[in-house]
Enzyme design. Structure first.
Site, PDB file in Angstrom:
ATOM      1  N   LYS A  57       0.828  -1.221   0.000  1.00  0.00           N
ATOM      2  CA  LYS A  57       0.000   0.000   0.000  1.00  0.00           C
ATOM      3  C   LYS A  57       0.851   1.255   0.000  1.00  0.00           C
ATOM      4  O   LYS A  57       0.500   2.241  -0.642  1.00  0.00           O
ATOM      5  CB  LYS A  57      -0.924   0.010   1.226  1.00  0.00           C
ATOM      6  CG  LYS A  57      -2.127  -0.897   1.061  1.00  0.00           C
ATOM      7  CD  LYS A  57      -3.233  -0.503   2.011  1.00  0.00           C
ATOM      8  CE  LYS A  57      -4.477  -1.325   1.771  1.00  0.00           C
ATOM      9  NZ  LYS A  57      -5.499  -1.109   2.778  1.00  0.00           N
ATOM     10  N   LYS A 107      -4.875  -9.824  -7.126  1.00  0.00           N
ATOM     11  CA  LYS A 107      -6.100  -9.939  -6.330  1.00  0.00           C
ATOM     12  C   LYS A 107      -7.174  -8.975  -6.835  1.00  0.00           C
ATOM     13  O   LYS A 107      -6.851  -7.846  -7.210  1.00  0.00           O
ATOM     14  CB  LYS A 107      -5.720  -9.596  -4.880  1.00  0.00           C
ATOM     15  CG  LYS A 107      -6.791  -9.822  -3.863  1.00  0.00           C
ATOM     16  CD  LYS A 107      -6.337  -9.370  -2.479  1.00  0.00           C
ATOM     17  CE  LYS A 107      -6.350  -7.864  -2.341  1.00  0.00           C
ATOM     18  NZ  LYS A 107      -6.250  -7.362  -0.965  1.00  0.00           N
ATOM     19  N   LYS A 126     -10.818  -3.343  -4.483  1.00  0.00           N
ATOM     20  CA  LYS A 126     -11.578  -2.106  -4.717  1.00  0.00           C
ATOM     21  C   LYS A 126     -10.653  -0.967  -5.114  1.00  0.00           C
ATOM     22  O   LYS A 126     -11.098   0.038  -5.660  1.00  0.00           O
ATOM     23  CB  LYS A 126     -12.448  -1.726  -3.510  1.00  0.00           C
ATOM     24  CG  LYS A 126     -11.866  -1.974  -2.146  1.00  0.00           C
ATOM     25  CD  LYS A 126     -12.948  -1.946  -1.054  1.00  0.00           C
ATOM     26  CE  LYS A 126     -12.479  -2.679   0.189  1.00  0.00           C
ATOM     27  NZ  LYS A 126     -13.519  -2.988   1.134  1.00  0.00           N
TER      28      LYS A 126
HETATM   29  P1  TYM Z   1     -10.747  -5.578   3.602  1.00  0.00           P
HETATM   30  O1  TYM Z   1     -11.725  -4.515   3.926  1.00  0.00           O
HETATM   31  O2  TYM Z   1      -9.666  -5.267   2.621  1.00  0.00           O
HETATM   32  O3  TYM Z   1     -11.496  -6.866   3.084  1.00  0.00           O
HETATM   33  C1  TYM Z   1     -12.569  -7.430   3.828  1.00  0.00           C
HETATM   34  C2  TYM Z   1     -12.549  -8.936   3.717  1.00  0.00           C
HETATM   35  O4  TYM Z   1     -12.639  -9.329   2.340  1.00  0.00           O
HETATM   36  C3  TYM Z   1     -11.575 -10.233   2.034  1.00  0.00           C
HETATM   37  N1  TYM Z   1     -11.160 -10.014   0.649  1.00  0.00           N
HETATM   38  C4  TYM Z   1     -11.037 -10.984  -0.261  1.00  0.00           C
HETATM   39  N2  TYM Z   1     -11.257 -12.310  -0.183  1.00  0.00           N
HETATM   40  C5  TYM Z   1     -11.055 -13.042  -1.298  1.00  0.00           C
HETATM   41  N3  TYM Z   1     -10.645 -12.501  -2.480  1.00  0.00           N
HETATM   42  C6  TYM Z   1     -10.409 -11.173  -2.601  1.00  0.00           C
HETATM   43  N4  TYM Z   1     -10.027 -10.648  -3.759  1.00  0.00           N
HETATM   44  C7  TYM Z   1     -10.605 -10.348  -1.457  1.00  0.00           C
HETATM   45  N5  TYM Z   1     -10.481  -9.025  -1.223  1.00  0.00           N
HETATM   46  C8  TYM Z   1     -10.823  -8.833   0.072  1.00  0.00           C
HETATM   47  C9  TYM Z   1     -10.460  -9.872   3.003  1.00  0.00           C
HETATM   48  O5  TYM Z   1      -9.548 -10.939   3.169  1.00  0.00           O
HETATM   49  C10 TYM Z   1     -11.243  -9.573   4.258  1.00  0.00           C
HETATM   50  O6  TYM Z   1     -11.558 -10.761   4.945  1.00  0.00           O
HETATM   51  N6  TYM Z   1      -7.697  -5.540   7.569  1.00  0.00           N
HETATM   52  C11 TYM Z   1      -8.981  -5.994   7.072  1.00  0.00           C
HETATM   53  C12 TYM Z   1     -10.155  -5.511   7.872  1.00  0.00           C
HETATM   54  C13 TYM Z   1     -10.089  -5.795   9.329  1.00  0.00           C
HETATM   55  C14 TYM Z   1     -10.314  -7.040   9.964  1.00  0.00           C
HETATM   56  C15 TYM Z   1     -10.179  -6.793  11.349  1.00  0.00           C
HETATM   57  C16 TYM Z   1     -10.573  -8.319   9.484  1.00  0.00           C
HETATM   58  C17 TYM Z   1      -9.852  -4.876  10.301  1.00  0.00           C
HETATM   59  N7  TYM Z   1      -9.922  -5.486  11.535  1.00  0.00           N
HETATM   60  C18 TYM Z   1     -10.341  -7.810  12.288  1.00  0.00           C
HETATM   61  C19 TYM Z   1     -10.724  -9.345  10.419  1.00  0.00           C
HETATM   62  C20 TYM Z   1     -10.600  -9.097  11.800  1.00  0.00           C
HETATM   63  C21 TYM Z   1      -9.153  -5.483   5.651  1.00  0.00           C
HETATM   64  O7  TYM Z   1      -8.561  -4.519   5.244  1.00  0.00           O
HETATM   65  O8  TYM Z   1     -10.094  -6.155   4.948  1.00  0.00           O
END
Ligand code: TYM
Length: 344
Positions: free
Chosen positions: A121, A204, A207
């Site tokens: 990032k 991947k 968004k």
């Molecule tokens: P974030 O907001 O980027 O994504 C949310 C969830 O979606 C999953 N994900 C995917 N899974 C499969 N293929 C993809 N292309 C894909 N893109 C996103 C992510 O793995 C995630 O599960 N750091 C985290 C948010 C967070 C969190 C937490 C998660 C903050 N605190 C505590 C679990 C527990 C994040 O940025 O996810």
């Protein structure tokens, strides 16, 4: 001295999604759909819209508010029942930020420097990145551990962050001589733990990808979904007769995995059905399945967004229930660390 055995923590699921931009098919298949399955299995589930994580990169305030509400609508439209799951936005529960500070003092610089997501990032501009972006995994550990959560369903890309959460729990317990925080289990399961870009099967689906053609958004209408799958990059070969034949074909493998996850089946079953057939047959079938599964969610999201006061009420109610779980954990944490609380 050997470590004392871990106390048995009751099974509790926690996970979060950032309200930065809209939900993608990757978020849906890798996370949201599985959150609903966990809720429907009767396990206690806590789901958080992580707005404090989102502001680690610049967010326009009005857009952040909109994205937070739209994400709440997405959770509910996908099947999260706010009566059975706790659904809230992170910033309404101060325990997250407070525990994150304590974890800033537990985690080591070297641990965070190894985080690949920060490197991805921040890229070449690490000096200009916010301190929050660097410390982000500590906040994520706090999200999870403030609830003594034991299981965390996520996509593959969050694995390293969950390993850090485990390391923080272990070091905290060790440094203070307690068995207070559970060592969490990542739950990375199913056919779509890493949904890939529709333009490049080695990247991947995200968004933040500049190309909207690379992803399916949960807000896309049926025509757009069909058109994006039709234009998805593939190779000219028909689908193979066995899964092994997908090993060197990332784009084809991705579409097969998406079909399997959307259809609640396995990649093997998809290959058994479509092996030997060309993309001219498979892509329209995939588009039809995606539209059938996603358009009711899309329609329900739009309906829910007509009444933002109701969404805010749901988030407020969830935050009250979340606070009731997290605050006693914080109280005990302060006690363990030696922070005096004499205020009434
Ligand atoms: P974030 O907001 O980027 O994504 C949310 C969830 O979606 C999953 N994900 C995917 N899974 C499969 N293929 C993809 N292309 C894909 N893109 C996103 C992510 O793995 C995630 O599960 N750091 C985290 C948010 C967070 C969190 C937490 C998660 C903050 N605190 C505590 C679990 C527990 C994040 O940025 O996810």
């Amino acid at each position: 001295m050997p470590d004392a055995p871990q106390p048995v923590f009751p099974k509790r699921i926690f996970s979060g999604i950032q309200p930065s931009g809209g939900l993608t098919l990757g978020n849906y298949l890798g996370a949201l759909k599985r959150f609903v399955e966990a809720q429907d299995n009767g396990i206690e589930t806590v789901y958080c819209i992580v707005d404090l994580h989102a502001i680690t990169v610049w967010q326009e305030p009005a857009k952040l508010r909109h994205a937070t509400r739209e994400l709440a609508a997405g959770f509910i439209a996908a099947g999260i029942d706010p009566a059975r799951s706790i659904l809230f936005n992170q910033s309404q529960v101060p325990a997250h930020a407070e525990l994150a500070w304590i974890f800033n003092c537990v985690a080591r610089m070297g641990w965070l420097r190894r985080m690949t997501q920060f490197k991805d990032k921040a890229g070449k501009h690490a000096e200009e990145a916010s301190v929050g972006l660097f410390a982000y995994p500590n906040l994520m550990a706090a999200d999870i551990l403030a609830y003594h959560a034991t299981h965390v369903p996520v996509g593959e890309d969050q694995k390293q962050h969950l390993e850090l959460t485990r390391d923080i729990a272990i070091k905290f317990n060790h440094d203070y001589g307690v068995n207070f925080f559970p060592v969490v289990e990542p739950v990375i399961e199913g056919a779509a733990t890493r949904v890939m870009s529709l333009r490049d099967g080695t990247k991947k689906m995200s968004k933040s990808d500049p190309s909207d053609q690379s992803r399916i958004n949960l807000t896309d209408d049926s025509d757009t979904i069909a058109q994006k799958f039709r234009k998805a990059r593939t190779d000219p070969e028909p689908l193979p007769e066995t899964l092994d034949g997908l090993a060197e074909r990332p784009e084809a493998r991705n579409l097969v995995n998406i079909y399997a996850a959307l259809g609640d089946t396995t990649p093997e079953a998809v290959i058994a059905q479509f092996g030997g057939q060309g993309f001219g047959t498979f892509k329209p079938a995939l588009a039809d399945l995606a539209v059938a599964k996603l358009s009711p969610i899309n329609a329900e999201m739009s309906r829910l967004m007509q009444d933002v006061a109701e969404i805010d009420r749901i988030l407020g109610d969830g935050a009250e229930r979340a606070h009731a779980i997290a605050e006693p954990v914080l109280r005990d944490t302060r006690e363990i660390v030696g922070l005096i609380r004499s205020r009434r």
